[in-house]
Scaffold this active site. Sequence first.
Site, PDB file in Angstrom:
ATOM      1  CG  HIS A 146      49.094  43.008  59.008  1.00 13.72           C
ATOM      2  ND1 HIS A 146      50.452  43.100  58.822  1.00 13.72           N
ATOM      3  CD2 HIS A 146      48.540  44.073  58.376  1.00 13.72           C
ATOM      4  CE1 HIS A 146      50.708  44.192  58.101  1.00 13.72           C
ATOM      5  NE2 HIS A 146      49.567  44.790  57.822  1.00 13.72           N
ATOM      6  CB  SER A 159      52.320  51.852  49.587  1.00 11.71           C
ATOM      7  OG  SER A 159      53.414  51.271  50.275  1.00 11.71           O
ATOM      8  CE  LYS A 181      51.186  48.391  59.108  1.00 10.95           C
ATOM      9  NZ  LYS A 181      52.091  48.083  58.004  1.00 10.95           N
ATOM     10  CD  GLU A 231      53.462  45.040  59.419  1.00 10.20           C
ATOM     11  OE1 GLU A 231      52.837  45.368  60.444  1.00 10.20           O
ATOM     12  OE2 GLU A 231      53.592  45.798  58.435  1.00 10.20           O
ATOM     13  CD  GLU A 283      47.186  44.985  54.266  1.00 15.85           C
ATOM     14  OE1 GLU A 283      46.962  46.192  54.309  1.00 15.85           O
ATOM     15  OE2 GLU A 283      47.793  44.365  55.167  1.00 15.85           O
ATOM     16  N   GLY A 286      54.257  49.140  53.399  1.00 23.37           N
ATOM     17  CA  GLY A 286      55.265  49.994  54.018  1.00 23.37           C
ATOM     18  C   GLY A 286      56.464  50.262  53.125  1.00 23.37           C
ATOM     19  CG  ASN A 335      47.441  47.962  60.797  1.00 25.82           C
ATOM     20  OD1 ASN A 335      47.603  48.054  62.011  1.00 25.82           O
ATOM     21  ND2 ASN A 335      48.059  47.050  60.057  1.00 25.82           N
TER      22      ASN A 335
HETATM   23  P1  PGA Z   1      51.067  50.647  54.615  1.00 31.45           P
HETATM   24  O1  PGA Z   1      50.521  49.414  55.503  1.00 31.45           O
HETATM   25  O2  PGA Z   1      49.864  51.441  54.203  1.00 31.45           O
HETATM   26  O3  PGA Z   1      51.985  51.404  55.534  1.00 31.45           O
HETATM   27  O4  PGA Z   1      51.768  50.048  53.443  1.00 31.45           O
HETATM   28  C1  PGA Z   1      49.345  48.754  55.157  1.00 31.45           C
HETATM   29  C2  PGA Z   1      49.113  47.627  56.134  1.00 31.45           C
HETATM   30  O5  PGA Z   1      50.094  46.979  56.521  1.00 31.45           O
HETATM   31  O6  PGA Z   1      47.965  47.340  56.551  1.00 31.45           O
END
Ligand code: PGA
Length: 252
Positions: A94, A212, A11, A96, A166, A172, A9
């Site tokens: 997601h 992460s 982003k 976010e 997640e 993140g 992803n």
């Molecule tokens: P990250 O993001 O690996 O940077 O924690 C995962 C995601 O949001 O899909």
Amino acid sequence: MRKKIIAGNWKMNKTPSEAAELAAAIVKNSAGAGCDVVVCPTAVCLPGVVEKTSGSNVEVGAQNVHFMESGAYTGELAANMLTDIGVKYVIIGHSERRQYFGETDETVNLRTKAALSGGLLPIVCVGESLTERENGVTSETVCRQVKLAFLGIDKADAEKVVIAYEPVWAIGTGKTATAEQADEVCGIIRGTIGSLYGEDAAEKIRIQYGGSMNAGNAAELLSKPNIDGGLIGGASLKADDFDVIVKAAEQN
Ligand code: PGA
């Protein structure tokens, strides 16, 4: 035996030229990979990334899709616009998008249905917040999110969906759920699918862990029985790190 699926992803990162470059490096690294490999760039980068990955085993996903087929929805993209250019997957719900853009369990369900009827394979994200985990309602939270996401979706379509577990507190932040925590919740999600669609659907559906996941911890996470892949943010922006995760998926 479920085939593992590693999805990046990206982003809101990478310009179209940077995205094409990253896609080319991933195509090179992933040739002959024993798992499914998907990259999800921003909408403006999709055509270039589709071009770079065409003829390879790397598939392309979008980061969102609207639930209407067309019309007065400024700024949105319909499923058939994505399939028309060769996009195969789409990330839906997601955290976010839930946190910053008003995504709800109801719109996640609408988008999932629109994606399936438009020929896209949804990657539906669920996960608890830190407060929910601390209050002991992780299981209840993800079960609710899964049940509402799949409302009105029949078994044949449900089996095409990839679920990404997640935990919001791990995205993140550098804080990964332990492999045991991640496997436990992925198992709970599998049980929820079983209660909705039966044991065979639960055995078929693929459940990723995200939050992460990186080159250092991927192998342990991917060795767990209920974890069928990863949705990777930060570490998917570096071709070599992403490759280590793809290789870990092949071996576990
Ligand atoms: P990250 O993001 O690996 O940077 O924690 C995962 C995601 O949001 O899909």
